[in-house]
Design a protein around this motif. Structure first.
Motif, PDB file in Angstrom:
ATOM      1  N   SER A 225       0.868  -1.152   0.098  1.00 47.81           N
ATOM      2  CA  SER A 225      -0.020  -0.070  -0.061  1.00 47.81           C
ATOM      3  C   SER A 225       0.579   1.411  -0.010  1.00 47.81           C
ATOM      4  N   LEU A 226       0.260   2.206  -0.545  1.00 49.76           N
ATOM      5  CA  LEU A 226       1.021   3.689  -0.559  1.00 49.76           C
ATOM      6  C   LEU A 226       0.684   4.195   0.815  1.00 49.76           C
ATOM      7  N   GLY A 227      -0.462   3.839   1.569  1.00 49.41           N
ATOM      8  CA  GLY A 227      -0.448   4.148   2.882  1.00 49.41           C
ATOM      9  C   GLY A 227      -1.153   3.428   3.823  1.00 49.41           C
ATOM     10  N   ARG A 251       6.305   4.768   3.806  1.00 48.08           N
ATOM     11  CA  ARG A 251       4.912   5.168   3.493  1.00 48.08           C
ATOM     12  C   ARG A 251       4.176   5.896   4.451  1.00 48.08           C
ATOM     13  N   GLN A 252       2.953   6.383   3.935  1.00 46.89           N
ATOM     14  CA  GLN A 252       2.329   7.318   4.842  1.00 46.89           C
ATOM     15  C   GLN A 252       1.582   6.714   5.658  1.00 46.89           C
ATOM     16  N   VAL A 253       1.455   7.322   6.962  1.00 46.28           N
ATOM     17  CA  VAL A 253       0.653   6.796   7.988  1.00 46.28           C
ATOM     18  C   VAL A 253      -0.467   7.688   7.978  1.00 46.28           C
ATOM     19  N   ASN A 287      -6.241  13.250  -1.013  1.00 45.95           N
ATOM     20  CA  ASN A 287      -5.886  14.364  -1.165  1.00 45.95           C
ATOM     21  C   ASN A 287      -4.492  14.489  -0.754  1.00 45.95           C
ATOM     22  N   ASP A 288      -3.932  13.678   0.108  1.00 45.02           N
ATOM     23  CA  ASP A 288      -2.682  13.700   0.609  1.00 45.02           C
ATOM     24  C   ASP A 288      -1.830  12.679  -0.413  1.00 45.02           C
ATOM     25  N   LEU A 289      -2.338  11.568  -0.775  1.00 43.09           N
ATOM     26  CA  LEU A 289      -1.543  10.719  -1.938  1.00 43.09           C
ATOM     27  C   LEU A 289      -1.880  10.991  -3.219  1.00 43.09           C
TER      28      LEU A 289
END
Length: 293
Positions: A225-227, A251-253, A287-289
């Motif tokens: 996953s990207l996040g 990766r983003q959390v 919006n963040d990814l």
């Protein structure tokens, strides 16, 4: 099938096989051919086998028949995807310790999507957690995101079901093999996802789940996953292990905030303090990814 793939499949069906030790062999011998000339003692040293587990490994190593295994898996609609295959998911390939082989049942084309997001949380969600999912999952599915989780009791199962309810795509990553799904209360969901979506494991189908399999599979959930979205997690929980693994993977959390009076929100709130992106709605994640897809 490449010869190197055949060797990997062979080794992965030997009791005592560990992916990190496999990578040591691969680094020393990129062709993997040398293993067939190793002595029993060299095999024991390479895979760090005890005197008790060495005979099990050797029994499997010398009795393995690829054609028989492939025929059995075809009957069960089980399939294998190795690290050496071009269709292996690129995001997962990037992590420090990708599973060398994935056993799967279902629609492998789901792995082609770049828009994957994992959702994890408590096994005992409250009404708040269930309602929060209704704000998180639908916007993601409408935007084409695939929901990844662990098919566990609680938030995992609810996240998968929310994706299904929205006619979206979802992937389950399980501990143990496909023949031994756990927990039993989610067996119907497992069967539905196996036929209509996708279920993955890094272990051969006949492997029963062990305690250490669960934290190990978390790296696959976040790695695909990207996040990773965390909701309703206590301060010490498997969900935070997944979040920390995602951070280690670059990766983003995301964390869904909760009441300061709720123990089940303590972990998610702590993540926000530490810099996780606060997510109140699926659109926050989108919006963040958006620049990464």
């Amino acid at each position: 099938m490449l010869e190197i793939e055949k060797t990997l499949i062979h080794l992965s069906h030997c009791r005592g096989f560990r992916h990190l030790n496999f990578f040591k062999l691969l680094k020393a011998d990129p062709t993997l051919t040398s293993i067939y000339g190793f002595s029993d003692q060299e095999i024991q040293l390479l895979f760090k086998l005890t005197d008790q587990t060495l005979p099990q490994f050797l029994q499997d190593f010398h009795s393995f028949n690829l054609q028989d295994i492939k025929a059995h898996y075809e009957e069960q609609n089980f399939h294998m995807l190795t690290l050496f295959n071009d269709t292996y998911p690129e995001l997962l390939r990037e992590i420090p310790d990708p599973p060398p082989i994935l056993f799967y049942k279902g629609d492998i084309s789901l792995l082609k999507s770049k828009k994957m997001i994992s959702i994890v949380g408590t096994r005992n969600p409250t009404t708040y957690g269930s309602n929060a999912l209704k704000k998180i999952v639908p916007p993601l599915v409408r935007d084409g995101w695939t929901i990844v989780s662990g098919l566990a009791k609680g938030i995992d199962a609810l996240a998968h079901c929310a994706a299904l309810n929205e006619k979206g795509a979802t992937i389950g990553v399980i501990a143990g093999g496909l023949h031994h799904f756990y927990p039993k209360e989610n067996k119907a969901l497992f069967e539905k996802m196996s036929s209509e979506q996708l279920v993955l494991s890094e272990h051969p189908p006949n492997v029963k789940p062990q305690k250490w399999h669960f934290p190990q599979r978390n790296r696959i959930i976040s790695g695909l996953s990207l996040g990773t979205v965390v909701m309703q997690a206590k301060e010490k929980s498997g969900s935070l292990i997944t979040a920390n693994t995602a951070i280690d993977q670059g990766r983003q959390v995301f964390a869904v905030p909760g009441s300061i009076f709720d123990d089940f929100s303590a972990g998610a709130n702590q993540l926000i303090k530490q810099g996780a992106y606060l997510a109140e709605d699926g659109s926050d994640i989108i919006n963040d990814l958006f620049l990464q897809v």
